[in-house]
Enzyme design. Structure first.
Site, PDB file in Angstrom:
ATOM      1  N   SER A  24      30.805  38.217  30.589  1.00 50.25           N
ATOM      2  CA  SER A  24      29.790  38.361  31.644  1.00 50.25           C
ATOM      3  C   SER A  24      28.410  38.168  31.046  1.00 50.25           C
ATOM      4  O   SER A  24      28.095  37.085  30.564  1.00 50.25           O
ATOM      5  CB  SER A  24      29.944  39.732  32.321  1.00 50.25           C
ATOM      6  N   THR A  25      27.584  39.215  31.022  1.00 44.74           N
ATOM      7  CA  THR A  25      26.228  39.105  30.497  1.00 44.74           C
ATOM      8  C   THR A  25      26.242  38.580  29.064  1.00 44.74           C
ATOM      9  O   THR A  25      26.926  39.122  28.212  1.00 44.74           O
ATOM     10  CB  THR A  25      25.536  40.477  30.525  1.00 44.74           C
ATOM     11  N   HIS A  61      31.573  35.761  34.656  1.00 46.81           N
ATOM     12  CA  HIS A  61      30.869  36.211  35.850  1.00 46.81           C
ATOM     13  C   HIS A  61      29.609  35.375  36.025  1.00 46.81           C
ATOM     14  O   HIS A  61      28.674  35.455  35.226  1.00 46.81           O
ATOM     15  CB  HIS A  61      30.465  37.683  35.717  1.00 46.81           C
ATOM     16  N   MET A 107      28.494  43.530  30.761  1.00 45.36           N
ATOM     17  CA  MET A 107      28.419  44.916  31.215  1.00 45.36           C
ATOM     18  C   MET A 107      29.582  45.201  32.152  1.00 45.36           C
ATOM     19  O   MET A 107      30.149  44.306  32.766  1.00 45.36           O
ATOM     20  CB  MET A 107      27.082  45.198  31.894  1.00 45.36           C
ATOM     21  N   ASP A 120      35.359  44.984  33.362  1.00 47.54           N
ATOM     22  CA  ASP A 120      36.295  43.991  33.891  1.00 47.54           C
ATOM     23  C   ASP A 120      37.197  43.456  32.783  1.00 47.54           C
ATOM     24  O   ASP A 120      36.730  43.007  31.745  1.00 47.54           O
ATOM     25  CB  ASP A 120      35.520  42.835  34.538  1.00 47.54           C
TER      26      ASP A 120
END
Length: 350
Positions: free
Chosen positions: A167-168, A194, A288, A291
């Site tokens: 993600s991030t 993401h 973050m 998931d």
């Protein structure tokens, strides 16, 4: 906050000021932002891309040299905005938040929580300044670009699959993961990053231009082949299925039970329905939230192999950290060593 729109500064400033732990200062363009950078010494900068006098990329470039700090880009969802944002992430921005289409004021109730969450996460993010500076030095010295080998189809080494969640900080991490892999890597790689839908196509094309393996976006049912990486289309999920007996990646509508999309949890879960755990490798990298941590922990318990990015290199040690805390990581490795471990676990065919 650096943005040339007075209305956007007002609305986003109110959103951030509503969180008790934030103190906000404002700049109207990149030049003002750089001046404010040294006086205000922010923990996080939010940065618009399109501004007069000095645009967001030029300002980001100066920030990373003059006073590196976490930067969250505020970008449009257009194709041009996606490509510019990906370039910003390469230059050192830790994350981005998509600017609502149309009037920001009409979407502020949805936009504000996302902005606050990303700014708060960015405040604890780690900057990879060494890699950023090395790239700049190479560029300024006129170093010749690395010539990538012609992409050929790899031979399969048994039916196996690598599944990746991030993600991030994910786009630069994916570049670090995929570029060392040779075109002969014998298992397909399916990725849940993401990201909005308008970003995954440009991200796949960018990585494809850098990597020896082929990188494509999963925008339709796609047969999985060795020597290829498949990035799930943003705002949907990517799942594993069988078509005519062969493994395939399919885009699937996002489901309410999965708060992040593409969902790493759903990707790993569907992979386990069609591939033996011993033939699966799960990789959970910077991001973050949590998931993918539960699904990869279950994969690990069933005999699958799992790798979590180490805290020392993760921009945000949320997702991989949760996997480690759950005891589901077979290896905890800094980002530069993850590709090496994949090559040990699945050596390319001669």
């Amino acid at each position: 906050m650096i943005d040339d729109s007075a209305l956007v500064r007002k609305l986003l400033g109110q959103a951030l000021a509503g969180a008790a732990d934030f103190e906000v200062a404002f700049a109207r363009n990149g030049l003002e932002g750089l001046e404010l950078l040294h006086r205000f010494a922010p923990d996080v900068v939010t940065l618009d891309i399109h501004m007069p006098q000095m645009d967001g990329l030029a300002c980001l470039d100066r920030i990373m040299i003059e006073r590196p700090c976490p930067v969250v880009m505020v970008s449009s969802l257009t194709r041009e905005g996606a490509e510019t944002t990906l370039e910003a992430l390469r230059l050192g921005a830790v994350d981005f938040v998509p600017k609502p289409e149309g009037a920001v004021s009409l979407h502020i109730e949805v936009f504000a929580p996302a902005l606050v969450a990303k700014v708060r996460a960015a405040a604890g993010a780690k900057l990879k300044a060494t890699l950023r500076l090395r790239e700049r030095v190479q560029h300024r010295m006129g170093a010749a670009p690395v010539r990538r080998p012609r992409k050929e189809t790899a031979r399969a080494a048994g039916e196996g699959l690598v599944v990746v969640g991030t993600s991030t900080g994910g786009p630069p991490a994916l570049e670090a993961l995929l570029t060392p892999l040779p075109a002969s890597f014998p298992w397909p790689i399916v990725i849940a990053q993401h990201i909005p839908a308008s970003f995954t196509g440009p991200l796949a094309r960018r990585l494809d231009s850098l990597c020896a393996i082929a990188v494509v976006e999963v925008a339709q049912p796609t047969a999985l082949e060795p020597g290829c990486a498949y990035i799930g289309r943003g705002d949907t999920d990517v799942i594993i299925a069988r078509r005519a007996g062969a493994l395939a990646a399919l885009p699937a509508p996002a489901e309410p039970g999965y708060p992040w999309h593409p969902s790493a949890h759903r990707l790993v879960t569907t992979a386990m329905e069609h591939v033996a755990p011993s033939q699966l490798i799960g990789v959970l990298m910077t991001g973050m939230g949590n998931d993918g941590a539960d699904a990869m922990s279950r994969l690990h318990a069933l005999g699958g192999r799992t790798i979590a990015e180490a805290e020392e290199t993760a921009v945000v040690w949320g997702m991989p950290g949760e996997l480690v805390k759950a005891g589901g990581a077979g290896w905890v490795l800094p980002l530069p060593r993850i590709a090496e471990q994949l090559l040990r676990l699945v050596p390319p065919c001669p």
